[in-house]
Design an enzyme around this catalytic site. Structure first.
Site, short mmCIF file in Angstrom:
data_model
loop_
_atom_site.label_atom_id
_atom_site.label_comp_id
_atom_site.label_asym_id
_atom_site.label_seq_id
_atom_site.Cartn_x
_atom_site.Cartn_y
_atom_site.Cartn_z
N CYS A 6 -5.09 -3.56 2.76
CA CYS A 6 -4.78 -3.46 4.18
C CYS A 6 -5.96 -3.72 5.12
O CYS A 6 -6.36 -4.85 5.33
CB CYS A 6 -4.13 -2.10 4.45
SG CYS A 6 -3.17 -2.03 5.99
N GLU A 33 0.85 -1.19 0.00
CA GLU A 33 0.00 0.00 0.00
C GLU A 33 0.89 1.25 0.00
O GLU A 33 2.00 1.23 0.54
CB GLU A 33 -0.84 -0.05 1.28
CG GLU A 33 -1.88 1.01 1.48
CD GLU A 33 -2.61 0.83 2.80
OE1 GLU A 33 -3.72 1.38 2.93
OE2 GLU A 33 -2.09 0.15 3.72
N LYS A 90 -9.71 1.50 -1.49
CA LYS A 90 -9.91 1.01 -0.13
C LYS A 90 -11.33 1.32 0.36
O LYS A 90 -11.79 2.46 0.31
CB LYS A 90 -8.87 1.64 0.79
CG LYS A 90 -8.72 0.97 2.14
CD LYS A 90 -7.52 1.56 2.87
CE LYS A 90 -7.21 0.80 4.15
NZ LYS A 90 -6.01 1.38 4.82
#
Length: 267
Positions: free
Chosen positions: A153, A45, A115
């Protein structure tokens, strides 16, 4: 090595505020991965630009998908003969940005994922700087007969995200992360990567920043939850090999995806 293998590399490094140097490191590690048999190379990321703590330079260094970072990844993918997957800071609704993962081959963009769940946890406030993605159908891409999907993540902590990717036909989930160190955080990282692989009977790869900020421990996990490749705490590359036949065998023995009685719906 079997001819039906697809090499999946996790490339662990610590991105910085030097965008040109980040691309230099990505190129170098992609070359190492290709030499070791990888066809897909996963980077962390925020690979395009990263500062800790976040500040106004995050937005100042955000790019569009047709910008220099994706162009640089495309050149690397062409030069190294691999698909490159990496996190980037994408332009959003100012002053916030988008936390985006892209998959790029020699022809350009193959898939994009933004995300969904922002890291407003463990004392952090990612939403002060980043806008959450809308819930859209996942984008996937194919390599060697395997369908690849992307995750970022903190989304790893939400099992429904992995299940949606499995329902989209994913054989491999590629998780770009900046998994911050802290009490039990490496255990959480490893456990969740294994859990997403086991419950969805597919391969999961996770690439993190190394210490001192990240936990490192970038790994590739097979559909039975076995860690087949991994990196410790250094800047390095590990390659695991994925097989469609392995997924088929596991799903014959453990048809959990067929036997479930619930579906995932957006909230």
């Amino acid at each position: 090595m079997r001819t039906d293998a697809v090499g999946i590399a996790v490339a662990q490094f610590a991105p910085t505020a030097d965008k040109a140097d980040n691309l230099r490191v990505i190129d170098e590690l992609a070359g190492v991965a290709a030499d070791r048999g990888a066809e897909v190379v996963l980077f962390p990321e925020y690979s395009s630009y990263f500062v800790d703590p976040f500040d106004a330079t995050l937005a100042a260094n955000a790019e569009h998908l047709d910008g220099a970072f994706v162009a640089g990844l495309t050149a690397i993918a062409s030069r190294r003969g691999v698909v490159v997957v990496a996190g980037m800071v994408e332009h959003g609704a100012a002053p916030r940005v988008r936390n985006t993962v892209v998959a790029v081959d020699a022809t350009g963009l193959q898939a994009v994922s933004r995300k969904l769940h922002l890291y407003d946890a463990f004392g952090q406030r990612e939403s002060d700087w980043v806008e959450p993605a809308p819930v859209n159908a996942p984008e996937t891409f194919e390599v060697g007969g395997l369908t690849m999907a992307l995750m970022t993540c903190y989304d790893l902590r939400f099992p429904e995200v992995g299940r949606v990717l499995a329902d989209a036909g994913a054989h491999v989930i590629l998780v770009a992360a900046e998994w911050v160190r802290g009490p039990l955080k490496e255990q959480h990282w490893r456990t969740l990567l294994h859990a997403r692989a086991i419950e969805n009977t597919l391969y999961v790869a996770g690439a993190d920043h190394p210490p001192p900020l990240g936990v490192g421990a970038s790994i590739v996990v097979d559909p039975q939850g076995v860690e087949i490749a991994g990196v410790g705490t250094a800047t390095d590359v590990a390659v695991g090999f994925a097989y469609a036949g392995a997924i088929d065998r596991v799903r014959r023995v453990n048809p959990a995806l067929q036997l479930r009685r619930f579906r995932v719906e957006p909230r």
